[in-house]
Write a protein that holds these residues in place. Sequence first.
Motif, PDB file in Angstrom:
ATOM      1  N   ASP A 109       0.810  -1.145  -0.097  1.00  0.00           N
ATOM      2  CA  ASP A 109       0.068   0.055   0.157  1.00  0.00           C
ATOM      3  C   ASP A 109       0.869   1.417  -0.104  1.00  0.00           C
ATOM      4  N   LEU A 110       0.801   2.104  -1.101  1.00  0.00           N
ATOM      5  CA  LEU A 110       1.749   3.128  -1.343  1.00  0.00           C
ATOM      6  C   LEU A 110       1.073   4.594  -0.718  1.00  0.00           C
ATOM      7  N   SER A 111      -0.303   4.391  -0.303  1.00  0.00           N
ATOM      8  CA  SER A 111      -0.857   5.333  -0.251  1.00  0.00           C
ATOM      9  C   SER A 111      -0.319   6.512   0.858  1.00  0.00           C
ATOM     10  N   GLY A 112       0.259   5.652   2.176  1.00  0.00           N
ATOM     11  CA  GLY A 112       0.619   6.581   3.240  1.00  0.00           C
ATOM     12  C   GLY A 112       1.802   7.299   3.029  1.00  0.00           C
ATOM     13  N   VAL A 113       2.499   6.664   2.212  1.00  0.00           N
ATOM     14  CA  VAL A 113       3.954   7.570   1.709  1.00  0.00           C
ATOM     15  C   VAL A 113       3.768   8.520   0.776  1.00  0.00           C
ATOM     16  N   GLY A 134      16.231  15.995  -4.679  1.00  0.00           N
ATOM     17  CA  GLY A 134      15.291  16.001  -3.639  1.00  0.00           C
ATOM     18  C   GLY A 134      14.311  14.856  -3.806  1.00  0.00           C
ATOM     19  N   GLU A 135      14.029  14.508  -5.124  1.00  0.00           N
ATOM     20  CA  GLU A 135      13.290  13.493  -5.296  1.00  0.00           C
ATOM     21  C   GLU A 135      13.341  12.093  -4.845  1.00  0.00           C
ATOM     22  N   GLN A 136      14.831  12.070  -5.008  1.00  0.00           N
ATOM     23  CA  GLN A 136      15.398  10.749  -4.785  1.00  0.00           C
ATOM     24  C   GLN A 136      15.567  10.696  -3.229  1.00  0.00           C
ATOM     25  N   GLN A 137      15.732  11.734  -2.579  1.00  0.00           N
ATOM     26  CA  GLN A 137      15.673  11.749  -1.115  1.00  0.00           C
ATOM     27  C   GLN A 137      14.487  11.296  -0.702  1.00  0.00           C
ATOM     28  N   MET A 138      13.333  12.046  -1.194  1.00  0.00           N
ATOM     29  CA  MET A 138      11.976  11.420  -0.781  1.00  0.00           C
ATOM     30  C   MET A 138      11.885  10.219  -1.117  1.00  0.00           C
ATOM     31  N   CYS A 139      12.363   9.514  -2.075  1.00  0.00           N
ATOM     32  CA  CYS A 139      11.996   8.197  -2.498  1.00  0.00           C
ATOM     33  C   CYS A 139      12.727   7.257  -1.414  1.00  0.00           C
ATOM     34  N   ALA A 140      13.814   7.703  -1.054  1.00  0.00           N
ATOM     35  CA  ALA A 140      14.645   6.721  -0.230  1.00  0.00           C
ATOM     36  C   ALA A 140      14.011   6.875   1.263  1.00  0.00           C
ATOM     37  N   ILE A 141      13.517   7.943   1.878  1.00  0.00           N
ATOM     38  CA  ILE A 141      12.800   8.053   2.898  1.00  0.00           C
ATOM     39  C   ILE A 141      11.309   7.172   2.908  1.00  0.00           C
ATOM     40  N   ALA A 142      10.595   7.426   1.773  1.00  0.00           N
ATOM     41  CA  ALA A 142       9.511   6.921   1.819  1.00  0.00           C
ATOM     42  C   ALA A 142       9.723   5.435   1.425  1.00  0.00           C
ATOM     43  N   ARG A 143      10.659   4.898   0.865  1.00  0.00           N
ATOM     44  CA  ARG A 143      11.012   3.267   0.727  1.00  0.00           C
ATOM     45  C   ARG A 143      11.400   2.882   2.157  1.00  0.00           C
TER      46      ARG A 143
END
Length: 239
Positions: A109-113, A134-143
């Motif tokens: 479920d990806l909705s939360g991140v 910046g998007e890569q850092q967001m993706c890393a934290i979201a992962r």
Amino acid sequence: MMLEVDRLTAGYGRIRVLHDVSLTVGEAEIVALVGPNGAGKSTLLRAVTAMLPDRGGSVTVDGRELIGAGVETIAAAGVAHVPEGRRLFPGLSVRDNLRLGGWLGRNKDLSGVLDLFPALAGRLDQVAGSLSGGEQQMCAIARALMSRPRLLLIDELSLGLAPVLVDEILLRLTGIAESGTGVLLVEQDAGAALEIAHRGYVLELGEITLAGTAAELTADPRMRVAYLGEEWEPDPGTA
């Protein structure tokens, strides 16, 4: 305390980097770990997450000893690590990177991140290597958050990012902590880290040299000169 590091000693080969380091992180608490390059900040995160062997001391999460544990055991204990440099799978899509983060708990479920990082919603089918820094850092934290961790370790969040993006991501960390997740933030920009942290530690040459609340560290003259950009002024009484 959720995370308790007690007299941790670790290093690389024969080189000892950490010398009896102790620190704690509580539930829903952001703790900043700051210090100069080469101080051992990244080494500490790697030791906690079994990326290198520990030489002594104790690391517990909710009372569960992690020294000698495997990576899967540490992940099952609720610890997630965002390493320096993000370490995404650059040839995979953002969607697949996120799903890999949820493999242990079978969370798809990806909705939360995506609620937390809405900029990723329109990038799900884009390969992660083509994202901005910046998007890569967001993706890393979201992962990392896809594993629904109780403790989040983040290494050098601001590295290579524009200040406006750093501020945006730090704001998201505040929300992550408010949801109950403890955050240990390793950051070279001490001022930015202490703005959102509850407490902090200064690591120098592998040893904790200062510790206190964020307000106490920000007010400390040694901290202000060494890490917050304030110029040293001699005491008039000793001039």
